[in-house]
Scaffold this motif. Structure first.
Motif, short mmCIF file in Angstrom:
data_model
loop_
_atom_site.label_atom_id
_atom_site.label_comp_id
_atom_site.label_asym_id
_atom_site.label_seq_id
_atom_site.Cartn_x
_atom_site.Cartn_y
_atom_site.Cartn_z
N GLN A 83 0.66 -1.36 0.30
CA GLN A 83 0.07 -0.03 -0.27
C GLN A 83 1.16 1.35 -0.44
OE1 GLN A 83 -1.75 -0.58 3.73
NE2 GLN A 83 -3.54 -2.05 2.81
N GLU A 84 1.71 1.54 0.71
CA GLU A 84 2.66 1.99 0.75
C GLU A 84 3.26 2.00 -0.75
OE1 GLU A 84 6.16 3.96 3.76
OE2 GLU A 84 6.27 1.73 3.82
N SER A 85 3.62 1.69 -1.13
CA SER A 85 4.26 1.59 -2.21
C SER A 85 3.56 1.89 -3.29
CB SER A 85 5.07 0.44 -2.58
OG SER A 85 5.61 0.33 -3.99
N LEU A 86 2.42 1.93 -3.58
CA LEU A 86 1.02 2.40 -4.36
C LEU A 86 0.82 3.70 -4.21
CD1 LEU A 86 -1.10 2.67 -6.43
CD2 LEU A 86 -2.40 1.42 -4.36
N LEU A 87 0.61 4.56 -2.71
CA LEU A 87 0.79 5.97 -2.20
C LEU A 87 2.14 6.67 -2.34
CD1 LEU A 87 -0.93 4.71 1.09
CD2 LEU A 87 -2.01 5.95 -0.58
N GLY A 88 3.19 6.07 -2.49
CA GLY A 88 4.11 6.78 -3.00
C GLY A 88 3.69 7.27 -4.85
N TRP A 89 3.62 6.16 -4.97
CA TRP A 89 4.24 6.36 -7.21
C TRP A 89 2.50 7.45 -7.32
CZ3 TRP A 89 -0.60 4.83 -9.88
CH2 TRP A 89 -0.63 4.70 -11.42
N LEU A 90 1.67 7.15 -6.82
CA LEU A 90 0.22 8.23 -6.50
C LEU A 90 1.11 9.73 -6.07
CD1 LEU A 90 -2.57 6.42 -5.25
CD2 LEU A 90 -2.31 7.10 -7.73
N ASN A 91 1.70 9.57 -5.21
CA ASN A 91 2.25 10.96 -4.49
C ASN A 91 3.64 11.84 -5.31
OD1 ASN A 91 2.11 13.05 -2.18
ND2 ASN A 91 4.32 12.46 -2.09
N ALA A 92 4.57 10.80 -5.73
CA ALA A 92 5.46 11.09 -6.85
C ALA A 92 5.52 11.24 -7.98
CB ALA A 92 6.46 10.46 -6.69
N GLU A 93 4.74 10.33 -8.40
CA GLU A 93 4.04 11.37 -9.56
C GLU A 93 2.70 11.97 -10.18
OE1 GLU A 93 5.62 10.37 -12.48
OE2 GLU A 93 6.58 8.67 -11.55
N LYS A 94 2.17 12.89 -8.29
CA LYS A 94 1.17 13.71 -9.28
C LYS A 94 0.32 12.55 -9.54
CE LYS A 94 4.10 16.53 -6.41
NZ LYS A 94 4.55 15.93 -4.98
N ILE A 95 -0.31 12.32 -8.83
CA ILE A 95 -1.51 11.63 -9.58
C ILE A 95 -2.73 11.16 -9.04
CG2 ILE A 95 -2.95 9.12 -10.73
CD1 ILE A 95 0.59 8.14 -11.50
N GLN A 96 -4.07 11.88 -9.09
CA GLN A 96 -4.89 11.68 -8.93
C GLN A 96 -6.05 10.63 -9.31
OE1 GLN A 96 -5.71 15.30 -5.55
NE2 GLN A 96 -5.27 16.24 -7.39
N HIS A 97 -6.13 10.58 -10.42
CA HIS A 97 -7.37 10.12 -11.68
C HIS A 97 -7.06 8.56 -11.66
CE1 HIS A 97 -10.72 10.77 -13.98
NE2 HIS A 97 -11.17 9.38 -13.52
N VAL A 98 -7.68 7.79 -11.77
CA VAL A 98 -6.72 6.22 -12.68
C VAL A 98 -7.85 5.43 -12.98
CG1 VAL A 98 -4.76 6.30 -11.13
CG2 VAL A 98 -5.93 4.80 -10.27
N ARG A 99 -7.28 4.51 -13.76
CA ARG A 99 -8.53 4.07 -14.24
C ARG A 99 -7.84 2.20 -14.12
NH1 ARG A 99 -8.28 4.69 -19.24
NH2 ARG A 99 -6.96 2.95 -20.05
N LEU A 100 -9.13 1.35 -13.81
CA LEU A 100 -8.36 -0.21 -13.43
C LEU A 100 -8.33 -0.76 -14.48
CD1 LEU A 100 -7.35 -1.68 -11.43
CD2 LEU A 100 -9.93 -2.26 -10.23
N ASP A 101 -7.83 -0.99 -14.93
CA ASP A 101 -8.07 -2.17 -16.04
C ASP A 101 -7.16 -3.53 -15.97
OD1 ASP A 101 -8.45 -0.04 -17.99
OD2 ASP A 101 -6.15 0.04 -18.93
N GLU A 102 -8.58 -4.09 -15.80
CA GLU A 102 -7.89 -5.78 -15.61
C GLU A 102 -7.78 -6.77 -16.75
OE1 GLU A 102 -9.79 -6.99 -11.49
OE2 GLU A 102 -11.48 -4.99 -12.27
#
Length: 102
Positions: A83-102
């Motif tokens: 979870q920390e890795s994901l949150l770190g990626w969102l924070n570092a890349e300044k991402i707020q809006h994503v789409r989940l592709d499965e």
């Protein structure tokens, strides 16, 4: 079966990020609710992660869950490395809006 991935919609130059099926089920812990102030209309399989909340979770190392059996109280949950890795990626890349592709 393909591994789920998060595709940044507000930073299209950023490469999508693969996530585990387990983390896929945990996205709801961190997403902003539809209709909250600042959250744009979202399409199917789209999530909004408010930057200020992402920073807070990273700083504190915890998030809070409401128990369905006791909605008056919240439980503090330590974020996992994944979870920390994901949150770190969102924070570092300044991402707020994503789409989940499965």
């Amino acid at each position: 079966m393909a591994r789920p991935e998060l595709v940044p919609l507000d930073r299209t130059e950023v490469k999508p990020r693969a996530i585990s099926p387990r983390l896929r089920t945990q996205l709801v812990y961190f997403m902003s609710a539809h209709g909250e102030p600042g959250v744009p209309p979202l399409g199917e399989n789209e999530y909004w992660f408010a930057a200020v909340e992402v920073e807070k979770w990273l700083d504190e190392g915890v998030f809070y869950l409401v128990s369905p059996l006791d909605t008056a109280n919240m439980t503090e949950v330590e974020i996992t490395e994944e979870q920390e890795s994901l949150l770190g990626w969102l924070n570092a890349e300044k991402i707020q809006h994503v789409r989940l592709d499965e």
